[in-house]
Enzyme design. Sequence first.
Site, short mmCIF file in Angstrom:
data_model
loop_
_atom_site.label_atom_id
_atom_site.label_comp_id
_atom_site.label_asym_id
_atom_site.label_seq_id
_atom_site.Cartn_x
_atom_site.Cartn_y
_atom_site.Cartn_z
N GLY A 96 0.79 -1.22 0.00
CA GLY A 96 0.00 0.00 0.00
C GLY A 96 0.82 1.27 0.00
CG ASP A 129 -0.89 9.24 3.35
OD1 ASP A 129 -0.35 8.13 3.55
OD2 ASP A 129 -0.83 10.18 4.17
CG ASP A 256 0.06 -9.23 6.14
OD1 ASP A 256 -0.77 -9.75 6.90
OD2 ASP A 256 0.51 -8.08 6.31
CG ASP A 266 5.00 -4.85 9.74
OD1 ASP A 266 5.29 -3.92 10.52
OD2 ASP A 266 3.89 -4.92 9.20
#
Length: 491
Positions: A96, A129, A256, A266
């Site tokens: 994303g 965003d 994920d 992550d």
Amino acid sequence: MKERKVIIKTGLNLENSYTSLPEIFFTRQSPSRVPSPKLAVLNYSLITSLGLNAQVLQSADGVEILAGNKTPEEAIPISQAYAGHQFGHFTMLGDGRAILLGEHITPQGERFDIQLKGSGKTPYSRGGDGKAALGPMLREYIISEAMNALGIPTTRSLAVVTTGESIMRETELSGAILTRVAASHIRVGTFEYVSRWGTVEELRALANYTLQRHFKKGYDKENPYLFLLQEVIEKQAELIAKWQLVGFVHGVMNTDNMTISGETIDYGPCAFMDVYDPETVFSSIDIYGRYAYGNQPNIATWNLARFAETLLPLLHINPNEAIKIAENAVSDFTKLYKNNWLSGMRAKLGIFNEELEDEYLIEDLLSIMHKYGADYTNTFRALTFDNIEDTVLGGKVEFDKWYKLWQERLTRQEEAKLSSKQLMKSSNPSVIPRNHRVEEALEAAVKEGDYSVMEKLLDALSKPYDHSKEQDYYSKLPEPSTCPYQTYCGT
């Protein structure tokens, strides 16, 4: 958006093998342009190991590449598609806010993904965003480099640049982009994605690509896809054991965030445990403790079962046989994990050989630590340097009894006491990224533009097993607080 291709001699030697996969797995996507990029931190040791040019990377042109304003000539920028079970619920995801520039081939022939994180909107942004804030990017830099120094497989951080723009979260924050280096970004969620929305042939293409990239020996096996499953299970058993051995709480073990390569990825809501407690949770959104420290091995098993499910069409032509094969493979995780964990715990206690009663000795120590609120890292450090009296366990009758049993256990091995001490010194870090020290460094960097606190912390974290007096500052516990430390998914 038109790509701004340039020839700049950064040392990047990019290939784009991932784009040989069917287009279901990615979307061509250039990074968004940022107004005023400035270099915040550059990882010189990683630059050296990758064979890159530090002088060029820290130049104006190099910073433009790290910010995504310019693209290396060989790059084919893409965002990757994947899905995942988040807190047990399946959802479509994807990059994303990250762009993969390509795969850097080192002078030694190793292949590493080069990804820009926080580089703008992609087709997978889901209304976001696509940007990242400076604090969380610096945090990932600190924790990932600490993990690497501890000897734990992890993605690495090459650089962080500020973008010169403000981004809105709960408040207005400074924008930043992190350059992440990884063996690959193939996840359990990548396989879940193609299993749900792709064809069997697209699934096979991903499995074959993964074998080629990470497990080449699998091609010689009778069932290469079973070999793939077994290798991933083994790597995760090793990884989770290493987490547990240093008190690392990942915080968001969604599928994920489980890599096929076996690297930690992550660093959003992660943190290191201070006081030993199996129920330790830091993430503000993990209200039921699904990803608590003590539950991480169980969650890994659950995630691997989801991975095995995706491979069923490849494991056997008969669905029932495929299920049996998958179940047998996943059932091995518990034993593999325990063997890795026991081996590591023996090393932390200076034990070379194996005895059946070792597990009880280890569990008894952890139980005593839990009862008295002992610090996890500093307890093992104190055992290493014979100064347990300086901890909360000093003078406790239960601990004294355990200590005698431990000393007796050490006599039942051929190795000398000096060898045991050396083993303990190399297995018990003196310094970990303590939450209060990380926050101290981030506050100075983000609020004051002072990176010296972070640089000193990184220097200490780069030598966790040196046990020097200079590290004492970073091994001190935080002041007692009525407010438990919480983390957020900023990265």
